[in-house]
Design a protein around this motif. Structure first.
Motif, PDB file in Angstrom:
ATOM      1  N   THR A 177      -0.051   3.352  -5.119  1.00  0.00           N
ATOM      2  CA  THR A 177      -0.819   2.115  -4.974  1.00  0.00           C
ATOM      3  C   THR A 177      -1.977   2.362  -4.023  1.00  0.00           C
ATOM      4  O   THR A 177      -1.910   3.227  -3.147  1.00  0.00           O
ATOM      5  CB  THR A 177       0.051   0.950  -4.475  1.00  0.00           C
ATOM      6  OG1 THR A 177       0.666   1.297  -3.245  1.00  0.00           O
ATOM      7  CG2 THR A 177       1.102   0.556  -5.505  1.00  0.00           C
ATOM      8  N   TYR A 178      -3.046   1.599  -4.219  1.00  0.00           N
ATOM      9  CA  TYR A 178      -4.269   1.780  -3.432  1.00  0.00           C
ATOM     10  C   TYR A 178      -4.025   1.567  -1.947  1.00  0.00           C
ATOM     11  O   TYR A 178      -3.183   0.780  -1.552  1.00  0.00           O
ATOM     12  CB  TYR A 178      -5.339   0.758  -3.824  1.00  0.00           C
ATOM     13  CG  TYR A 178      -5.754   0.708  -5.258  1.00  0.00           C
ATOM     14  CD1 TYR A 178      -5.533   1.749  -6.135  1.00  0.00           C
ATOM     15  CD2 TYR A 178      -6.394  -0.424  -5.744  1.00  0.00           C
ATOM     16  CE1 TYR A 178      -5.940   1.670  -7.455  1.00  0.00           C
ATOM     17  CE2 TYR A 178      -6.807  -0.514  -7.068  1.00  0.00           C
ATOM     18  CZ  TYR A 178      -6.570   0.531  -7.911  1.00  0.00           C
ATOM     19  OH  TYR A 178      -6.973   0.440  -9.211  1.00  0.00           O
ATOM     20  N   GLY A 179      -4.852   2.254  -1.159  1.00  0.00           N
ATOM     21  CA  GLY A 179      -4.947   1.983   0.276  1.00  0.00           C
ATOM     22  C   GLY A 179      -3.752   2.393   1.087  1.00  0.00           C
ATOM     23  O   GLY A 179      -3.129   1.563   1.731  1.00  0.00           O
ATOM     24  N   THR A 190       1.488   8.109  -9.647  1.00  0.00           N
ATOM     25  CA  THR A 190       0.302   7.749  -8.885  1.00  0.00           C
ATOM     26  C   THR A 190       0.764   6.973  -7.656  1.00  0.00           C
ATOM     27  O   THR A 190       1.963   6.904  -7.383  1.00  0.00           O
ATOM     28  CB  THR A 190      -0.702   6.945  -9.754  1.00  0.00           C
ATOM     29  OG1 THR A 190      -1.927   6.797  -9.041  1.00  0.00           O
ATOM     30  CG2 THR A 190      -0.158   5.589 -10.163  1.00  0.00           C
ATOM     31  N   ARG A 250       0.821  -1.205   0.000  1.00  0.00           N
ATOM     32  CA  ARG A 250       0.000   0.000   0.000  1.00  0.00           C
ATOM     33  C   ARG A 250       0.858   1.259   0.000  1.00  0.00           C
ATOM     34  O   ARG A 250       1.931   1.290   0.581  1.00  0.00           O
ATOM     35  CB  ARG A 250      -0.879   0.027   1.247  1.00  0.00           C
ATOM     36  CG  ARG A 250      -1.770  -1.171   1.396  1.00  0.00           C
ATOM     37  CD  ARG A 250      -2.370  -1.174   2.815  1.00  0.00           C
ATOM     38  NE  ARG A 250      -3.080  -2.393   3.082  1.00  0.00           N
ATOM     39  CZ  ARG A 250      -4.371  -2.565   2.864  1.00  0.00           C
ATOM     40  NH1 ARG A 250      -5.088  -1.577   2.362  1.00  0.00           N
ATOM     41  NH2 ARG A 250      -4.940  -3.707   3.133  1.00  0.00           N
ATOM     42  N   VAL A 267      -7.621  -2.730   0.276  1.00  0.00           N
ATOM     43  CA  VAL A 267      -7.376  -2.316  -1.103  1.00  0.00           C
ATOM     44  C   VAL A 267      -8.611  -2.627  -1.934  1.00  0.00           C
ATOM     45  O   VAL A 267      -9.188  -3.699  -1.843  1.00  0.00           O
ATOM     46  CB  VAL A 267      -6.139  -3.053  -1.663  1.00  0.00           C
ATOM     47  CG1 VAL A 267      -5.959  -2.772  -3.141  1.00  0.00           C
ATOM     48  CG2 VAL A 267      -4.900  -2.667  -0.879  1.00  0.00           C
ATOM     49  N   ASN A 268      -9.035  -1.665  -2.728  1.00  0.00           N
ATOM     50  CA  ASN A 268     -10.237  -1.816  -3.527  1.00  0.00           C
ATOM     51  C   ASN A 268      -9.879  -2.299  -4.935  1.00  0.00           C
ATOM     52  O   ASN A 268      -9.953  -1.571  -5.901  1.00  0.00           O
ATOM     53  CB  ASN A 268     -10.984  -0.481  -3.595  1.00  0.00           C
ATOM     54  CG  ASN A 268     -12.322  -0.608  -4.262  1.00  0.00           C
ATOM     55  OD1 ASN A 268     -12.877  -1.687  -4.360  1.00  0.00           O
ATOM     56  ND2 ASN A 268     -12.834   0.498  -4.740  1.00  0.00           N
ATOM     57  N   SER A 269      -9.464  -3.563  -5.037  1.00  0.00           N
ATOM     58  CA  SER A 269      -9.057  -4.150  -6.315  1.00  0.00           C
ATOM     59  C   SER A 269     -10.236  -4.793  -7.015  1.00  0.00           C
ATOM     60  O   SER A 269     -11.206  -5.198  -6.374  1.00  0.00           O
ATOM     61  CB  SER A 269      -8.003  -5.234  -6.077  1.00  0.00           C
ATOM     62  OG  SER A 269      -6.877  -4.717  -5.441  1.00  0.00           O
ATOM     63  N   ASN A 276      -3.400  -3.242  -7.634  1.00  0.00           N
ATOM     64  CA  ASN A 276      -3.387  -2.234  -6.583  1.00  0.00           C
ATOM     65  C   ASN A 276      -2.918  -0.876  -7.099  1.00  0.00           C
ATOM     66  O   ASN A 276      -2.630   0.028  -6.331  1.00  0.00           O
ATOM     67  CB  ASN A 276      -2.624  -2.682  -5.335  1.00  0.00           C
ATOM     68  CG  ASN A 276      -1.135  -2.855  -5.538  1.00  0.00           C
ATOM     69  OD1 ASN A 276      -0.646  -2.995  -6.655  1.00  0.00           O
ATOM     70  ND2 ASN A 276      -0.407  -2.869  -4.441  1.00  0.00           N
ATOM     71  N   PHE A 277      -2.862  -0.734  -8.428  1.00  0.00           N
ATOM     72  CA  PHE A 277      -2.762   0.596  -9.032  1.00  0.00           C
ATOM     73  C   PHE A 277      -3.322   0.539 -10.444  1.00  0.00           C
ATOM     74  O   PHE A 277      -3.379  -0.519 -11.068  1.00  0.00           O
ATOM     75  CB  PHE A 277      -1.331   1.162  -9.020  1.00  0.00           C
ATOM     76  CG  PHE A 277      -0.331   0.453  -9.880  1.00  0.00           C
ATOM     77  CD1 PHE A 277      -0.128   0.822 -11.199  1.00  0.00           C
ATOM     78  CD2 PHE A 277       0.451  -0.574  -9.360  1.00  0.00           C
ATOM     79  CE1 PHE A 277       0.817   0.191 -11.985  1.00  0.00           C
ATOM     80  CE2 PHE A 277       1.397  -1.219 -10.135  1.00  0.00           C
ATOM     81  CZ  PHE A 277       1.584  -0.837 -11.452  1.00  0.00           C
TER      82      PHE A 277
END
Length: 91
Positions: A33-35, A31, A14, A42-44, A51-52
């Motif tokens: 990575t998520y979360g 950018t 993350r 993580v909203n995958s 995760n991105f």
């Protein structure tokens, strides 16, 4: 473009910085990575497990670099196709 950045055990990492470059070294965008936080998860996408993601990159070749590391992964964007890249793990 969608991708995964994972640790040696395959866990999504993350809050890592993801830089996208043209092959001539020109940075296109950065950018993350998520979360960045531990919660929520993580909203995958359930099938992709990314995760991105980066939308609307023009057709062409790009380099993906994580957290300024020297290692890069090359990816080719094709019109109308989703491109996937995975970094980290046992690479």
């Amino acid at each position: 473009l969608v991708g995964r950045y994972v640790d040696a055990k395959g866990n999504l990492i993350r809050g890592a910085l993801v830089d996208i470059y043209r092959t001539d070294g020109t940075i296109v965008l950065e950018t993350e990575t998520y979360g960045h936080d531990r919660w929520p998860d993580v909203n995958s996408d359930d099938e992709i497990g990314e995760n991105f993601s980066v939308g609307d990159l023009p057709v062409g070749d790009y380099l993906v670099r994580i957290n300024g590391q020297s290692f890069v992964q090359r990816v080719t964007m094709v019109d109308g196709k989703l491109s996937f890249v995975e970094l980290g793990g046992t690479q």
